[in-house]
Design a protein around this motif. Structure first.
Motif, PDB file in Angstrom:
ATOM      1  N   THR A  21       0.468  -1.360   0.087  1.00 40.04           N
ATOM      2  CA  THR A  21       0.037   0.106   0.432  1.00 40.04           C
ATOM      3  C   THR A  21       0.781   0.829   0.171  1.00 40.04           C
ATOM      4  O   THR A  21       0.219   2.685   0.877  1.00 40.04           O
ATOM      5  CB  THR A  21      -1.077   0.021   1.001  1.00 40.04           C
ATOM      6  N   GLU A  22       1.846   1.663  -0.028  1.00 40.06           N
ATOM      7  CA  GLU A  22       2.908   2.642  -0.420  1.00 40.06           C
ATOM      8  C   GLU A  22       2.667   3.006  -1.620  1.00 40.06           C
ATOM      9  O   GLU A  22       2.477   4.571  -1.915  1.00 40.06           O
ATOM     10  CB  GLU A  22       4.427   2.082  -0.286  1.00 40.06           C
ATOM     11  N   LYS A  23       3.067   2.840  -3.043  1.00 39.78           N
ATOM     12  CA  LYS A  23       2.741   2.947  -4.479  1.00 39.78           C
ATOM     13  C   LYS A  23       1.836   2.362  -5.236  1.00 39.78           C
ATOM     14  O   LYS A  23       1.375   1.316  -5.186  1.00 39.78           O
ATOM     15  CB  LYS A  23       4.303   3.792  -5.022  1.00 39.78           C
ATOM     16  N   ARG A  24       1.526   3.081  -5.724  1.00 37.07           N
ATOM     17  CA  ARG A  24       0.355   2.722  -7.097  1.00 37.07           C
ATOM     18  C   ARG A  24       0.698   2.626  -8.355  1.00 37.07           C
ATOM     19  O   ARG A  24       2.171   3.703  -8.603  1.00 37.07           O
ATOM     20  CB  ARG A  24      -0.429   3.585  -6.969  1.00 37.07           C
ATOM     21  N   ASN A  25       0.757   1.785  -9.654  1.00 37.89           N
ATOM     22  CA  ASN A  25       1.275   1.856 -10.773  1.00 37.89           C
ATOM     23  C   ASN A  25       0.576   2.698 -11.600  1.00 37.89           C
ATOM     24  O   ASN A  25      -0.261   3.480 -11.125  1.00 37.89           O
ATOM     25  CB  ASN A  25       1.004  -0.126 -11.300  1.00 37.89           C
ATOM     26  N   GLU A  26       1.112   2.207 -12.307  1.00 38.59           N
ATOM     27  CA  GLU A  26       0.432   3.828 -13.671  1.00 38.59           C
ATOM     28  C   GLU A  26      -1.254   3.771 -13.966  1.00 38.59           C
ATOM     29  O   GLU A  26      -1.446   4.901 -13.545  1.00 38.59           O
ATOM     30  CB  GLU A  26       0.981   3.539 -14.752  1.00 38.59           C
ATOM     31  N   LYS A  27      -1.175   2.264 -13.769  1.00 38.04           N
ATOM     32  CA  LYS A  27      -3.375   2.405 -14.109  1.00 38.04           C
ATOM     33  C   LYS A  27      -3.481   3.022 -12.324  1.00 38.04           C
ATOM     34  O   LYS A  27      -4.990   2.288 -12.567  1.00 38.04           O
ATOM     35  CB  LYS A  27      -3.142   1.309 -14.101  1.00 38.04           C
ATOM     36  N   GLY A  28      -3.056   3.480 -11.396  1.00 35.90           N
ATOM     37  CA  GLY A  28      -3.197   4.010  -9.832  1.00 35.90           C
ATOM     38  C   GLY A  28      -3.942   2.407  -8.861  1.00 35.90           C
ATOM     39  O   GLY A  28      -4.684   2.410  -7.977  1.00 35.90           O
ATOM     40  N   TYR A  29      -3.190   1.143  -9.332  1.00 31.73           N
ATOM     41  CA  TYR A  29      -3.629  -0.154  -8.635  1.00 31.73           C
ATOM     42  C   TYR A  29      -2.161  -0.113  -7.633  1.00 31.73           C
ATOM     43  O   TYR A  29      -1.414   0.301  -8.050  1.00 31.73           O
ATOM     44  CB  TYR A  29      -3.630  -1.545  -8.920  1.00 31.73           C
ATOM     45  N   TYR A  30      -2.895  -0.639  -6.362  1.00 27.05           N
ATOM     46  CA  TYR A  30      -1.432  -1.024  -5.471  1.00 27.05           C
ATOM     47  C   TYR A  30      -1.157  -2.626  -5.738  1.00 27.05           C
ATOM     48  O   TYR A  30      -2.519  -3.583  -6.234  1.00 27.05           O
ATOM     49  CB  TYR A  30      -2.055  -1.200  -3.917  1.00 27.05           C
ATOM     50  N   THR A  31       0.042  -2.980  -6.233  1.00 26.74           N
ATOM     51  CA  THR A  31       0.165  -3.809  -6.693  1.00 26.74           C
ATOM     52  C   THR A  31       0.838  -5.436  -5.482  1.00 26.74           C
ATOM     53  O   THR A  31       1.215  -5.170  -4.323  1.00 26.74           O
ATOM     54  CB  THR A  31       1.106  -3.757  -7.396  1.00 26.74           C
TER      55      THR A  31
END
Length: 66
Positions: free
Chosen positions: A28-38
């Motif tokens: 939950t630290e950063k999102r990818n380009e599409k806006g998802y947590y990975t």
């Protein structure tokens, strides 16, 4: 050891549900380009390379290396 393709993962969480060791979770630290947590592995040393996470991933975003 699992390698997650950060941009391909949509954070569905299926990999976390099937991990027998319980070491895959959604970060939950950063999102990818599409806006998802990975997805991420919380402890590489406990990974048994069973590839359950890679097999269930609908986006083929996980690769397992031994």
């Amino acid at each position: 050891m699992i390698i997650v393709n950060f941009e391909r993962c949509k954070g569905c969480g299926l990999c976390a549900e099937v991990c027998p060791k319980g070491i895959v979770s959604l970060q939950t630290e950063k999102r990818n380009e599409k806006g998802y947590y990975t997805a991420m592995c919380t402890d590489d040393s406990k990974c048994i390379s069973c590839a359950m996470c890679a097999m269930i991933c609908p986006d083929c975003a996980i690769r397992v290396e031994r």
